[in-house]
Design an enzyme around this catalytic site. Structure first.
Site, PDB file in Angstrom:
ATOM      1  N   GLU A 234      44.453  49.746  43.397  1.00 36.19           N
ATOM      2  CA  GLU A 234      44.395  49.828  42.001  1.00 36.19           C
ATOM      3  C   GLU A 234      45.537  50.370  41.044  1.00 36.19           C
ATOM      4  OE1 GLU A 234      39.864  48.096  40.584  1.00 36.19           O
ATOM      5  OE2 GLU A 234      40.038  50.031  40.014  1.00 36.19           O
TER       6      GLU A 234
ATOM      7  N   HIS B 221      41.111  45.894  69.327  1.00 37.94           N
ATOM      8  CA  HIS B 221      40.962  44.097  70.315  1.00 37.94           C
ATOM      9  C   HIS B 221      40.506  42.478  68.864  1.00 37.94           C
ATOM     10  CE1 HIS B 221      39.461  46.253  73.944  1.00 37.94           C
ATOM     11  NE2 HIS B 221      39.853  46.976  72.336  1.00 37.94           N
TER      12      HIS B 221
ATOM     13  N   LYS C 144      37.300  38.243  35.660  1.00 39.44           N
ATOM     14  CA  LYS C 144      36.571  38.861  34.391  1.00 39.44           C
ATOM     15  C   LYS C 144      35.747  37.546  33.729  1.00 39.44           C
ATOM     16  CE  LYS C 144      35.358  43.425  35.409  1.00 39.44           C
ATOM     17  NZ  LYS C 144      35.689  44.781  34.328  1.00 39.44           N
TER      18      LYS C 144
HETATM   19  O1  PA5 Z   1      38.241  52.577  39.440  1.00 41.71           O
HETATM   20  C1  PA5 Z   1      37.386  51.748  38.210  1.00 41.71           C
HETATM   21  O2  PA5 Z   1      37.842  52.230  37.105  1.00 41.71           O
HETATM   22  C2  PA5 Z   1      36.812  50.928  38.193  1.00 41.71           C
HETATM   23  O3  PA5 Z   1      37.152  50.308  40.226  1.00 41.71           O
HETATM   24  C3  PA5 Z   1      35.531  50.872  38.228  1.00 41.71           C
HETATM   25  O4  PA5 Z   1      34.857  52.294  38.884  1.00 41.71           O
HETATM   26  C4  PA5 Z   1      34.937  49.687  38.257  1.00 41.71           C
HETATM   27  O5  PA5 Z   1      35.306  48.775  37.602  1.00 41.71           O
HETATM   28  C5  PA5 Z   1      33.599  50.320  37.769  1.00 41.71           C
HETATM   29  O6  PA5 Z   1      33.382  50.305  36.544  1.00 41.71           O
HETATM   30  P1  PA5 Z   1      32.117  50.736  35.625  1.00 41.71           P
HETATM   31  O7  PA5 Z   1      31.860  52.649  35.554  1.00 41.71           O
HETATM   32  O8  PA5 Z   1      32.592  51.097  34.500  1.00 41.71           O
HETATM   33  O9  PA5 Z   1      30.693  49.897  35.688  1.00 41.71           O
END
Ligand code: PA5
Length: 433
Positions: free
Chosen positions: A287, A308, A422
């Site tokens: 990410e 494996h 989303k």
């Molecule tokens: O690293 C990040 O920002 C994301 O993975 C969030 O942690 C994830 O989308 C969850 O978001 P939130 O804590 O706002 O529910």
């Protein structure tokens, strides 16, 4: 003993001049992080988190965990992405794979994760596991509006309504969220839930050393003081612009390999307990780096099991792979191989050996095979599987990730690409904007 990087099995794949240049560029990236003059500099709160966790927070978390222990057999952690992967990784590394089986006997709650998917089946199965037992919830969401955890929270609150009576279970809910914004903050204020704050300047995937990670980890019985001590020690070592800095070294190695066409990095572990460290690492690097058409694709395997299944591809498939091995020198437990009188399986030659020793030979044999198959191997050597070393390891990866993303020229702290699925999903669901 500290975590170290062994680059013996990378040398033959990299040009030393290119590596030297990348060390310089990694040092520049570190300086940018420390001077807050790079991309996404409003999200650098994670850098000083370990030294900022104070005794008051640890004591507050301990009290909260004591309350859960006193009134619940089960604690459900609701969160997704950075709001659950850090705690899941640490709990898996530091507790038995069968933790839940023995938790209540040790006075601890069983720990389950929810809100990590949109599966009615998973949630039904979890509700069946809770059964008639008392439970508490730690709902974790920085935005407070993420669909998966919000739905799971709704369903489990309905279960609490039925079990305890509406508005009669505020003492069973811990909300970890933004200090002032979002639906979860508003709901918590309205209902009187105990709350913890995710700092504004810490993004989800860098939040394991905040209450996001610390509450579930403490509830599982792991030592959060030691975890933070390890992270603090990493903070001291890795904010230093020295040639011994392993975050600089790792970032420079992987970027040099990336420039040579190694566009996929596989994090390999040889211990099932480390499987979720890889899941957390994949989110952290994936990410943070995968944007603007750039970024090493982070993958993972659990060896020796996946030898494996994935071993063939790694040995002989396209040569666009590098491997990073998590090698733990001392595991908490070991078992000697028994000898038998008949020796029908011909394994008596191993009978003076332990399983961990055999695993070590499998590790060495595999890495030599993969290197001879032209897959460079970076080895991260972890002295022991303790809270201290896991704290050090996670901070190391966070710092290496920040450095590496800056070397690529991308902002490590945003995730604009996550919005596409989303908005399509909301359109299909008919959400009113
Ligand atoms: O690293 C990040 O920002 C994301 O993975 C969030 O942690 C994830 O989308 C969850 O978001 P939130 O804590 O706002 O529910």
């Amino acid at each position: 003993m500290k975590i170290t990087i062994n680059d013996t099995y990378v040398d033959q794949f990299i040009d030393q001049k290119a590596f030297g240049n990348n060390i310089l560029s990694a040092k520049k990236a570190l300086a940018s992080l420390l001077n807050s003059d790079g991309k996404g500099n409003e999200y650098l709160g994670w850098i000083n988190l370990p030294s900022e966790v104070d005794t008051a927070l640890i004591e507050d978390i301990s009290k909260t965990v004591e309350l859960v222990k006193s009134n619940s057999k089960v604690l459900v952690i609701i969160g997704i992405g950075g709001s659950y992967l850090g705690s899941k990784a640490v709990i898996s590394a530091l507790t038995s794979t069968h933790h839940n089986k023995f938790a209540n006997g040790k006075g601890l709650p069983e720990i389950y994760f929810a809100g990590t998917d949109l599966s009615g089946t998973e949630l039904t199965d979890l509700i069946a596991v809770i059964g008639g037992r008392d439970f508490s919830i730690n709902i974790i969401s920085k935005s407070g509006t993420t669909t998966e955890p919000a739905i799971a929270f709704r369903v489990l609150r309905r279960l609490m309504d039925e079990k305890y009576g509406a508005n009669n279970y505020a003492n069973r809910i811990i909300a970890t969220t933004d200090k002032s914004k979002g639906a979860l903050r508003n709901l918590s204020t309205e209902k009187g839930y105990k709350t913890y704050v995710i700092p504004d300047d810490v993004g989800g995937r860098f939040s394991v050393f905040t209450p996001v990670g610390l509450i579930p980890i403490a509830a599982a019985g792991a030592d959060i003081k030691e975890l933070i001590r390890g992270a603090k020690s990493a903070q001291i070592d890795l904010c230093d612009d020295s040639n011994e800095n392993i975050a600089i070294k790792y970032a420079a190695l992987r970027n040099t390999l990336y420039e040579n066409g190694k566009i996929i990095e596989i994090l390999c572990n040889y211990e099932p307990r480390l499987s979720f460290i890889a899941a957390w690492w994949k989110q952290l690097f994936g990410e943070s780096e995968g944007k603007e058409g750039k970024g090493i694709f982070p993958a993972s395997v659990d060896f020796t099991c996946d030898l494996h299944s994935m071993g063939q591809y790694i040995q002989e498939g396209p040569r666009h792979l590098m491997e990073t091995i998590l090698r733990v020198k001392k595991m908490p437990h070991d078992i000697p191989v028994p000898s038998t009188v008949d020796n029908l399986d011909n394994l008596n030659y191993l009978s003076s050996k332990t399983i961990n020793y055999i695993n070590e030979m499998a590790t060495q044999g595999t890495l030599e095979a993969h290197v001879s198959g032209n897959v460079p191997n970076v080895i991260i050597e972890i002295p022991e599987l303790t809270a201290y070393h896991i704290g050090y390891l996670l901070y190391f990866f966070e710092m290496a990730c920040g450095i590496s993303a800056y070397m690529l020229g991308v902002n490590p702290f945003d995730q604009p690409g996550v919005e596409s699925y989303k908005s399509n999903m909301f359109r299909l669901l008919g959400k009113l904007s």
